[in-house]
Design a protein around this motif. Structure first.
Motif, mmCIF file in Angstrom:
data_model
loop_
_atom_site.group_PDB
_atom_site.id
_atom_site.type_symbol
_atom_site.label_atom_id
_atom_site.label_comp_id
_atom_site.label_asym_id
_atom_site.label_seq_id
_atom_site.Cartn_x
_atom_site.Cartn_y
_atom_site.Cartn_z
ATOM 1 N N ALA A 123 1.416 -1.274 -0.501
ATOM 2 C CA ALA A 123 0.027 0.134 -0.029
ATOM 3 C C ALA A 123 0.730 1.185 0.269
ATOM 4 N N THR A 124 0.516 2.305 -1.101
ATOM 5 C CA THR A 124 1.282 3.746 -0.953
ATOM 6 C C THR A 124 0.397 4.733 -0.768
ATOM 7 N N THR A 125 0.693 5.800 -1.357
ATOM 8 C CA THR A 125 0.589 6.828 -1.071
ATOM 9 C C THR A 125 -0.303 7.720 -2.111
ATOM 10 N N GLY A 126 -1.148 8.842 -1.491
ATOM 11 C CA GLY A 126 -2.099 9.390 -3.027
ATOM 12 C C GLY A 126 -0.674 10.088 -3.964
ATOM 13 N N GLU A 127 0.478 10.729 -3.416
ATOM 14 C CA GLU A 127 1.354 10.898 -4.171
ATOM 15 C C GLU A 127 1.974 10.229 -4.944
ATOM 16 N N SER A 128 2.764 9.393 -4.324
ATOM 17 C CA SER A 128 3.297 8.197 -4.870
ATOM 18 C C SER A 128 2.273 7.602 -6.662
ATOM 19 N N VAL A 129 0.792 7.712 -5.931
ATOM 20 C CA VAL A 129 -0.129 7.271 -7.277
ATOM 21 C C VAL A 129 -0.353 8.760 -7.967
ATOM 22 N N VAL A 130 -0.384 9.516 -7.492
ATOM 23 C CA VAL A 130 -0.396 11.046 -8.939
ATOM 24 C C VAL A 130 0.887 10.981 -9.745
ATOM 25 N N THR A 131 2.291 10.489 -9.126
ATOM 26 C CA THR A 131 3.536 10.525 -9.275
ATOM 27 C C THR A 131 3.480 9.218 -10.808
ATOM 28 N N GLY A 132 2.835 8.225 -10.296
ATOM 29 C CA GLY A 132 2.479 7.104 -11.352
ATOM 30 C C GLY A 132 2.094 7.599 -12.316
ATOM 31 N N LEU A 133 0.510 8.159 -12.138
ATOM 32 C CA LEU A 133 0.419 8.231 -13.413
ATOM 33 C C LEU A 133 0.101 9.670 -14.251
ATOM 34 N N THR A 134 1.466 10.587 -13.121
ATOM 35 C CA THR A 134 1.770 10.996 -14.787
ATOM 36 C C THR A 134 3.031 11.229 -15.102
ATOM 37 N N GLU A 135 3.845 9.608 -14.618
ATOM 38 C CA GLU A 135 4.737 8.854 -15.768
ATOM 39 C C GLU A 135 3.770 8.158 -17.063
ATOM 40 N N LEU A 136 2.749 7.502 -16.610
ATOM 41 C CA LEU A 136 2.477 6.797 -17.838
ATOM 42 C C LEU A 136 1.291 7.566 -18.485
ATOM 43 N N SER A 137 1.297 8.908 -18.100
ATOM 44 C CA SER A 137 0.713 10.084 -19.299
ATOM 45 C C SER A 137 1.615 10.420 -19.852
ATOM 46 N N ARG A 138 2.827 10.820 -20.007
ATOM 47 C CA ARG A 138 4.239 10.721 -20.419
ATOM 48 C C ARG A 138 4.775 10.323 -21.372
ATOM 49 N N ARG A 139 4.323 9.045 -20.670
ATOM 50 C CA ARG A 139 4.492 8.201 -21.917
ATOM 51 C C ARG A 139 3.663 7.765 -22.780
ATOM 52 N N ALA A 140 2.068 8.131 -22.307
ATOM 53 C CA ALA A 140 1.443 7.505 -23.659
ATOM 54 C C ALA A 140 1.227 8.527 -24.566
ATOM 55 N N ARG A 141 1.294 10.069 -24.490
ATOM 56 C CA ARG A 141 1.402 10.900 -25.114
ATOM 57 C C ARG A 141 2.956 11.150 -26.317
ATOM 58 N N ALA A 142 4.010 10.473 -25.208
ATOM 59 C CA ALA A 142 4.960 10.412 -26.458
ATOM 60 C C ALA A 142 4.917 9.725 -27.600
ATOM 61 N N HIS A 143 3.758 9.061 -27.675
ATOM 62 C CA HIS A 143 3.233 7.953 -28.430
ATOM 63 C C HIS A 143 3.057 8.294 -29.684
ATOM 64 N N GLY A 144 2.311 9.853 -28.775
ATOM 65 C CA GLY A 144 1.010 10.666 -29.843
ATOM 66 C C GLY A 144 -0.746 10.200 -29.377
ATOM 67 N N LEU A 145 -0.656 9.371 -28.443
ATOM 68 C CA LEU A 145 -2.065 8.979 -27.628
ATOM 69 C C LEU A 145 -2.299 10.362 -26.678
ATOM 70 N N ARG A 146 -3.657 10.278 -27.007
ATOM 71 C CA ARG A 146 -4.436 10.810 -26.366
ATOM 72 C C ARG A 146 -5.047 10.392 -25.118
ATOM 73 N N VAL A 147 -4.713 10.845 -23.817
ATOM 74 C CA VAL A 147 -4.919 10.124 -22.793
ATOM 75 C C VAL A 147 -6.344 11.054 -21.593
ATOM 76 N N VAL A 148 -6.806 10.410 -21.236
ATOM 77 C CA VAL A 148 -7.960 10.610 -20.648
ATOM 78 C C VAL A 148 -7.986 9.998 -18.822
ATOM 79 N N GLY A 149 -7.669 11.086 -17.852
ATOM 80 C CA GLY A 149 -7.527 10.197 -17.019
ATOM 81 C C GLY A 149 -8.664 9.671 -15.913
#
Length: 414
Positions: A307-333
Motif C-alpha cells: 500500500a502506498t500514498t496518494g502522492e506516489s499514485v499521482v507521480t505514477g499517473l503522471t509518468e504513465l500519461s507522459r509515456r502515452a503522449r510520447a507515442h501520440g496517444l490522447r490520455v483521459v484520466g
C-alpha cells in the motif's frame, strides 16, 4: 451475446473473395453485402483492434489437462465480443507465461450463432501463421496470424478456437473473463456445430487480441485499469462492463479494447505486472490505438503489503500519461471510485483517494478527465458508492454502476 443477427447469406458472399497471392494485401473491395454506391473513395483500410484481453497468468499444466486448458489434445473455443467490424481479421495468440514452447496445430475463426459454441453456417475460416495451419509460440512470446477474409460484425460475438495437440507447460490466460468459453476433446476447430464442446470455462486461453481491417472506424480507445475495468462484478455473458457500454455508444466508430486486470496496481506487481510495466504491451502495442482511458490506483492505496500514498499514485499517473503522449496517444484520466464501507477502506485510505482525485481534476496530468467518482458516489455520503451503483462489496460497481460509468465518458473528449 450478439445483438445483431442476419449472417445466413455469408457463405455465398465470401465465396467470391480471395487473398491476392504473394502478399497480404486483401481484396476487401469484393467483400460487400450491397451494390457499390457512387460515393467518394473511402480511406484506405487499416488494422484496428476490435477486442483484446491482457494476459494475466497461467493455468497450471495438471489443471489445464484435466478441465480448464487447451493442452493435451483439446480444443478451446474462446468467445470474444467485437466493438467494431471489418472485412478481415487477424488473431494474436500468446505464450507469455508459458515455460515451454506452445505448439498449436490448428486455429479457426467464426461468427458465433446464438448463445453457445455453435458457429454461423458458412463463416468458419481456418487461421494460418505464415501460411501454415499450425505454429509454435516460444515461451514468453506471441504470434499474430495471417489475415483472414471474413465479414466481421460490430457488437457481435466471434469464436476463436485453438487446438494444442500435446501436453506442455502452463497455459497463458485471462482469468476473469466474465464470459463462458468452451472445451472439446480432439481437434474440433473445423466444427461449425457445438455438440463436441461439452465443457465450459470462464477464462480466455491463448488468445489476447483480435484486429479487423476497416476503413470505417477511426481508431481504438484502450481502457486500462484493474477489476473495475475488467468488470469483475458485472453479469457474466452479458457484456455489461463499462468499456462495453462505451463501445455501444460509439457504435462502431472506434474500437474499444479492455485491458483491465483484476487486482492490478499502477506501481507494483500484483496479478500481473504493474500498469506502468505493461503499458508498452497492453496500450502502446494495440493496433490503431489513439486514446487511452486510465482508471487505476485504488489497489495501490488499499492493498497490503505494498500500500502506498496518494502522492506516489499521482507521480505514477503522471509518468504513465507522459509515456502515452510520447507515442501520440490522447490520455483521459478517471477519478478513483468511492470505497467507503469496504473492509480495507480506512479513513487514511479515503484521505489518500481524495488527494489523488483532486490531482486528477486539477488538469495537470491528463488531456481530459472522466469523473467516475462524482458519477457514482452517494450525494449524501460521498465517501461511498450510491446504493444502486454498488455491487454489494462497496468497492465494485453493479451493472447499473457500470452503465453509469460508460455513459459518463464524454465521447467528444476521445
Amino acid at each position: 451475446m450478439s445483438k445483431r443477427q442476419g449472417y445466413a447469406g455469408l457463405a455465398a458472399l465470401m465465396a467470391a473473395v480471395v487473398l491476392i497471392c504473394g502478399g497480404i494485401y486483401l481484396g476487401v473491395g469484393a467483400v460487400k453485402d450491397k451494390p457499390a454506391l457512387r460515393t467518394p473513395p473511402a480511406a484506405a483500410p487499416v488494422w484496428i483492434g476490435t477486442w483484446s484481453a491482457s494476459p494475466v497468468g497461467v493455468v497450471p499444466p495438471a489443471t489445464a489437462n484435466r478441465a480448464h486448458g487447451g493442452r493435451d489434445g483439446r480444443s478451446v473455443r474462446n468467445v470474444v465480443h467485437t466493438s467494431i467490424g471489418g472485412t478481415a481479421a487477424r488473431v494474436t495468440v500468446s505464450n507469455l507465461y508459458g515455460t515451454l514452447p506452445l505448439r498449436i496445430s490448428a486455429v479457426s475463426l467464426a461468427v458465433r450463432a446464438g448463445d453457445g459454441p455453435e458457429a454461423v453456417r458458412g463463416t468458419l475460416r481456418q487461421v494460418t501463421f505464415g501460411r501454415a495451419p499450425g505454429a509454435t509460440v516460444a515461451p514468453g512470446g506471441q504470434l499474430v496470424s495471417d489475415p483472414v477474409v471474413l465479414r466481421i460484425p460490430y457488437d457481435g460475438d466471434l469464436l476463436v478456437t485453438v487446438h494444442t495437440p500435446a501436453s506442455g507447460g502452463a497455459v497463458t490466460t485471462h482469468t476473469q473473463a466474465r464470459q463462458t468459453s468452451y472445451l472439446a476433446d480432439g481437434d474440433r476447430t473445423r466444427d461449425e456445430a457445438g455438440d463436441a464442446y461439452t465443457a465450459q470455462i470462464r477464462s480466455w486461453h491463448h488468445v489476447t487480441a483480435v484486429d479487423v481491417l476497416t476503413s470505417e472506424a477511426r481508431g481504438a480507445v484502450v481502457a486500462v485499469g484493474d477489476s473495475i475495468t475488467d468488470g469483475i462484478s458485472s453479469t457474466p455473458d452479458a457484456n455489461r462492463r463499462w468499456p462495453d457500454v462505451l463501445a455501444d455508444r460509439l457504435a462502431g466508430r472506434y474500437g474499444v479494447l479492455n485491458e483491465g486486470i483484476s487486482g492490478n496496481r499502477l506501481l507494483s506487481h500484483d496479478r500481473g505486472p504493474s500498469t506502468l510495466d505493461r503499458i508498452d504491451r497492453d496500450v502502446l502495442g494495440r493496433s490503431g490505438a489513439r486514446t487511452v482511458i486510465v482508471a487505476i490506483g485504488i489497489n495501490d492505496l488499499l492493498r497490503a503489503p505494498y500500500a502506498t500514498t496518494g502522492e506516489s499514485v499521482v507521480t505514477g499517473l503522471t509518468e504513465l500519461s507522459r509515456r502515452a503522449r510520447a507515442h501520440g496517444l490522447r490520455v483521459v484520466g478517471a477519478t478513483l471510485l468511492p470505497c467507503g464501507g469496504h473492509l480495507r477502506c480506512t479513513p487514511a485510505v479515503e484521505a489518500e483517494r481524495i488527494e489523488v482525485n483532486e490531482a486528477i481534476r486539477s488538469g495537470g496530468i491528463f488531456d481530459a478527465v472522466v469523473d467516475f467518482d462524482r458519477a457514482l458516489r452517494d450525494p449524501y455520503a460521498p465517501q461511498r458508492l450510491r446504493t444502486v451503483y454498488d455491487s454489494g462489496d462497496h468497492l465494485h460497481p453493479s451493472d447499473a454502476g457500470y452503465a453509469r460509468m460508460g455513459a459518463s465518458v464524454d465521447t467528444k473528449a476521445l
